[in-house]
Design a protein around this motif. Structure first.
Motif, PDB file in Angstrom:
ATOM      1  N   TYR A 146       0.838  -1.200   0.000  1.00  0.00           N
ATOM      2  CA  TYR A 146       0.000   0.000   0.000  1.00  0.00           C
ATOM      3  C   TYR A 146       0.878   1.258   0.000  1.00  0.00           C
ATOM      4  O   TYR A 146       1.939   1.292   0.618  1.00  0.00           O
ATOM      5  CB  TYR A 146      -0.912   0.011   1.229  1.00  0.00           C
ATOM      6  N   ARG A 147       0.400   2.266  -0.703  1.00  0.00           N
ATOM      7  CA  ARG A 147       1.044   3.583  -0.696  1.00  0.00           C
ATOM      8  C   ARG A 147      -0.026   4.642  -0.539  1.00  0.00           C
ATOM      9  O   ARG A 147      -1.228   4.343  -0.599  1.00  0.00           O
ATOM     10  CB  ARG A 147       1.822   3.813  -1.987  1.00  0.00           C
ATOM     11  N   LEU A 148       0.383   5.889  -0.334  1.00  0.00           N
ATOM     12  CA  LEU A 148      -0.581   6.980  -0.224  1.00  0.00           C
ATOM     13  C   LEU A 148      -1.332   7.144  -1.537  1.00  0.00           C
ATOM     14  O   LEU A 148      -0.753   7.028  -2.620  1.00  0.00           O
ATOM     15  CB  LEU A 148       0.126   8.284   0.142  1.00  0.00           C
ATOM     16  N   GLY A 149      -2.625   7.464  -1.428  1.00  0.00           N
ATOM     17  CA  GLY A 149      -3.457   7.585  -2.604  1.00  0.00           C
ATOM     18  C   GLY A 149      -3.460   8.975  -3.216  1.00  0.00           C
ATOM     19  O   GLY A 149      -3.128   9.972  -2.563  1.00  0.00           O
ATOM     20  N   ALA A 150      -3.855   9.040  -4.485  1.00  0.00           N
ATOM     21  CA  ALA A 150      -3.848  10.304  -5.220  1.00  0.00           C
ATOM     22  C   ALA A 150      -4.796  11.327  -4.610  1.00  0.00           C
ATOM     23  O   ALA A 150      -4.531  12.533  -4.635  1.00  0.00           O
ATOM     24  CB  ALA A 150      -4.221  10.046  -6.683  1.00  0.00           C
ATOM     25  N   ARG A 151      -5.910  10.861  -4.042  1.00  0.00           N
ATOM     26  CA  ARG A 151      -6.875  11.813  -3.484  1.00  0.00           C
ATOM     27  C   ARG A 151      -6.271  12.566  -2.301  1.00  0.00           C
ATOM     28  O   ARG A 151      -6.596  13.734  -2.072  1.00  0.00           O
ATOM     29  CB  ARG A 151      -8.154  11.107  -3.052  1.00  0.00           C
ATOM     30  N   LEU A 152      -5.392  11.913  -1.558  1.00  0.00           N
ATOM     31  CA  LEU A 152      -4.746  12.578  -0.434  1.00  0.00           C
ATOM     32  C   LEU A 152      -3.901  13.748  -0.920  1.00  0.00           C
ATOM     33  O   LEU A 152      -3.908  14.829  -0.332  1.00  0.00           O
ATOM     34  CB  LEU A 152      -3.883  11.578   0.339  1.00  0.00           C
ATOM     35  N   PHE A 153      -3.186  13.540  -2.033  1.00  0.00           N
ATOM     36  CA  PHE A 153      -2.366  14.617  -2.590  1.00  0.00           C
ATOM     37  C   PHE A 153      -3.249  15.742  -3.134  1.00  0.00           C
ATOM     38  O   PHE A 153      -2.901  16.920  -3.017  1.00  0.00           O
ATOM     39  CB  PHE A 153      -1.454  14.062  -3.691  1.00  0.00           C
ATOM     40  N   ALA A 154      -4.377  15.376  -3.727  1.00  0.00           N
ATOM     41  CA  ALA A 154      -5.296  16.393  -4.236  1.00  0.00           C
ATOM     42  C   ALA A 154      -5.850  17.240  -3.098  1.00  0.00           C
ATOM     43  O   ALA A 154      -5.948  18.467  -3.198  1.00  0.00           O
ATOM     44  CB  ALA A 154      -6.440  15.728  -5.006  1.00  0.00           C
ATOM     45  N   LEU A 155      -6.200  16.589  -1.987  1.00  0.00           N
ATOM     46  CA  LEU A 155      -6.706  17.317  -0.825  1.00  0.00           C
ATOM     47  C   LEU A 155      -5.631  18.229  -0.243  1.00  0.00           C
ATOM     48  O   LEU A 155      -5.907  19.371   0.148  1.00  0.00           O
ATOM     49  CB  LEU A 155      -7.192  16.333   0.239  1.00  0.00           C
ATOM     50  N   ALA A 156      -4.397  17.717  -0.193  1.00  0.00           N
ATOM     51  CA  ALA A 156      -3.295  18.522   0.338  1.00  0.00           C
ATOM     52  C   ALA A 156      -3.061  19.748  -0.539  1.00  0.00           C
ATOM     53  O   ALA A 156      -2.832  20.857  -0.035  1.00  0.00           O
ATOM     54  CB  ALA A 156      -2.024  17.681   0.421  1.00  0.00           C
ATOM     55  N   HIS A 157      -3.153  19.555  -1.866  1.00  0.00           N
ATOM     56  CA  HIS A 157      -2.960  20.674  -2.784  1.00  0.00           C
ATOM     57  C   HIS A 157      -4.047  21.730  -2.595  1.00  0.00           C
ATOM     58  O   HIS A 157      -3.764  22.934  -2.546  1.00  0.00           O
ATOM     59  CB  HIS A 157      -2.966  20.166  -4.221  1.00  0.00           C
ATOM     60  N   ARG A 158      -5.283  21.278  -2.461  1.00  0.00           N
ATOM     61  CA  ARG A 158      -6.381  22.225  -2.241  1.00  0.00           C
ATOM     62  C   ARG A 158      -6.217  22.960  -0.919  1.00  0.00           C
ATOM     63  O   ARG A 158      -6.512  24.152  -0.803  1.00  0.00           O
ATOM     64  CB  ARG A 158      -7.712  21.484  -2.280  1.00  0.00           C
ATOM     65  N   ALA A 159      -5.738  22.249   0.097  1.00  0.00           N
ATOM     66  CA  ALA A 159      -5.524  22.886   1.401  1.00  0.00           C
ATOM     67  C   ALA A 159      -4.442  23.954   1.310  1.00  0.00           C
ATOM     68  O   ALA A 159      -4.573  25.050   1.863  1.00  0.00           O
ATOM     69  CB  ALA A 159      -5.145  21.836   2.441  1.00  0.00           C
ATOM     70  N   MET A 160      -3.360  23.658   0.575  1.00  0.00           N
ATOM     71  CA  MET A 160      -2.287  24.628   0.414  1.00  0.00           C
ATOM     72  C   MET A 160      -2.775  25.870  -0.324  1.00  0.00           C
ATOM     73  O   MET A 160      -2.415  26.990   0.008  1.00  0.00           O
ATOM     74  CB  MET A 160      -1.112  24.000  -0.346  1.00  0.00           C
ATOM     75  N   GLU A 161      -3.613  25.656  -1.354  1.00  0.00           N
ATOM     76  CA  GLU A 161      -4.134  26.796  -2.106  1.00  0.00           C
ATOM     77  C   GLU A 161      -5.011  27.684  -1.236  1.00  0.00           C
ATOM     78  O   GLU A 161      -5.129  28.882  -1.469  1.00  0.00           O
ATOM     79  CB  GLU A 161      -4.938  26.305  -3.317  1.00  0.00           C
ATOM     80  N   GLY A 162      -5.646  27.080  -0.230  1.00  0.00           N
ATOM     81  CA  GLY A 162      -6.534  27.835   0.638  1.00  0.00           C
ATOM     82  C   GLY A 162      -5.839  28.545   1.775  1.00  0.00           C
ATOM     83  O   GLY A 162      -6.470  29.318   2.502  1.00  0.00           O
ATOM     84  N   LEU A 163      -4.540  28.282   1.947  1.00  0.00           N
ATOM     85  CA  LEU A 163      -3.828  28.927   3.041  1.00  0.00           C
ATOM     86  C   LEU A 163      -3.643  30.414   2.761  1.00  0.00           C
ATOM     87  O   LEU A 163      -3.317  30.817   1.646  1.00  0.00           O
ATOM     88  CB  LEU A 163      -2.454  28.284   3.237  1.00  0.00           C
ATOM     89  N   ASP A 164      -3.830  31.212   3.766  1.00  0.00           N
ATOM     90  CA  ASP A 164      -3.640  32.650   3.662  1.00  0.00           C
ATOM     91  C   ASP A 164      -2.315  32.988   4.339  1.00  0.00           C
ATOM     92  O   ASP A 164      -2.209  32.962   5.562  1.00  0.00           O
ATOM     93  CB  ASP A 164      -4.798  33.369   4.351  1.00  0.00           C
ATOM     94  N   VAL A 165      -1.297  33.281   3.527  1.00  0.00           N
ATOM     95  CA  VAL A 165       0.018  33.535   4.106  1.00  0.00           C
ATOM     96  C   VAL A 165      -0.008  34.751   5.017  1.00  0.00           C
ATOM     97  O   VAL A 165       0.702  34.805   6.028  1.00  0.00           O
ATOM     98  CB  VAL A 165       1.079  33.689   2.989  1.00  0.00           C
ATOM     99  N   ARG A 166      -0.862  35.724   4.711  1.00  0.00           N
ATOM    100  CA  ARG A 166      -0.946  36.907   5.563  1.00  0.00           C
ATOM    101  C   ARG A 166      -1.469  36.544   6.949  1.00  0.00           C
ATOM    102  O   ARG A 166      -0.947  37.010   7.971  1.00  0.00           O
ATOM    103  CB  ARG A 166      -1.855  37.968   4.929  1.00  0.00           C
TER     104      ARG A 166
END
Length: 254
Positions: free
Chosen positions: A57-77
């Motif tokens: 077993y390895r990490l699934g693609a959906r986990l990476f997609a969720l992580a990417h969406r979470a990063m896009e939603g981060l407000d650096v300010r």
């Protein structure tokens, strides 16, 4: 947290280390293989883990997609602001946070100096891109070809005798900034204002923002301001760590 959820979440960092088979997962969780199999099956159904042909077993693609969406939603300010306040409290000078938007670098946060002499910068206002320390950091991180293209289409106003005179000089400065990992503006925009800056980096190591400390030379000399560089860099590193999720730390190291 229920035991089942706890065990399921424990599997994810295990697989982040590399693919693992059912026995390895069961051993790590200290559970029977049937329990580990149920947990893996559930995670697989949700796309969070993937079973390979070799039955590991390895990490699934959906986990990476969720992580990417979470990063896009981060407000650096939002993440950076408490660190900027702490930095301002320690040094007393004006602190800025800036990001690049296409061919402009904009201030998106500012904490004013405690001293009577204030800077006239404003949140949302573009910086003087050919001299500002934050701009040098953001442009220095671009790939070489893009960096050259940007530098060659900029104008180079002579704000002061210390302003960057042209594209060749700017590219040389950006190369130096890229190598050393910090930048300065020592009277390049206003002869009486000096500035030191450090990069905020995302999870991929790329510069997503830059922070700076600025002060007029009637308050502090350029040499005294440069002595604050380690503090500025530690603050930028703390923001980077929180922004990229490397640590839950919320306060600038003291």
């Amino acid at each position: 947290m229920s035991q089942t959820v706890h065990r399921a979440l424990t599997i994810l960092p295990l697989l982040a280390e590399g693919p693992a088979n059912l026995e390895q997962v069961a051993t790590r969780l200290e559970v029977h293989k049937s329990t580990a199999s149920r947990l893996l099956r559930t995670l697989h159904e949700h796309g969070l883990v993937h079973r390979q042909q070799d039955q590991r077993y390895r990490l699934g693609a959906r986990l990476f997609a969720l992580a990417h969406r979470a990063m896009e939603g981060l407000d650096v300010r939002e993440i950076a602001h408490p660190h900027l306040v702490a930095l301002n409290e320690r040094c007393g000078h004006t602190v800025h946070l800036a990001v690049r938007e296409e061919d402009e670098v904009l201030y998106i946060d500012k904490v004013d100096s405690r001293y009577p002499v204030r800077m006239y910068s404003r949140i949302g206002k573009p910086v003087a891109i050919t001299v500002a320390a934050v701009a040098k950091l953001l442009l220095a991180d671009l790939p070489e070809a893009e960096r050259r293209q940007v530098a060659e289409r900029l104008d180079y106003p002579a704000y002061t005798p210390r302003s960057t005179p042209g594209a060749a000089a700017y590219l040389k400065e950006l190369a130096r900034v890229r190598e050393q990992g910090w930048a300065t503006d020592l009277g390049g925009h206003e002869e009486s204002i000096n500035c030191v800056a450090a990069p905020v980096r995302g999870v991929d190591g790329r510069t997503v923002a830059a922070i700076s400390v600025s002060a007029p030379n009637v308050v502090v000399t350029a040499e005294e301001l440069l002595a604050l560089l380690p503090l500025v860099r530690r603050t930028a590193e703390a923001i980077s760590a929180e922004y990229s999720g490397r640590t839950p730390q919320k306060e600038t190291p003291r």
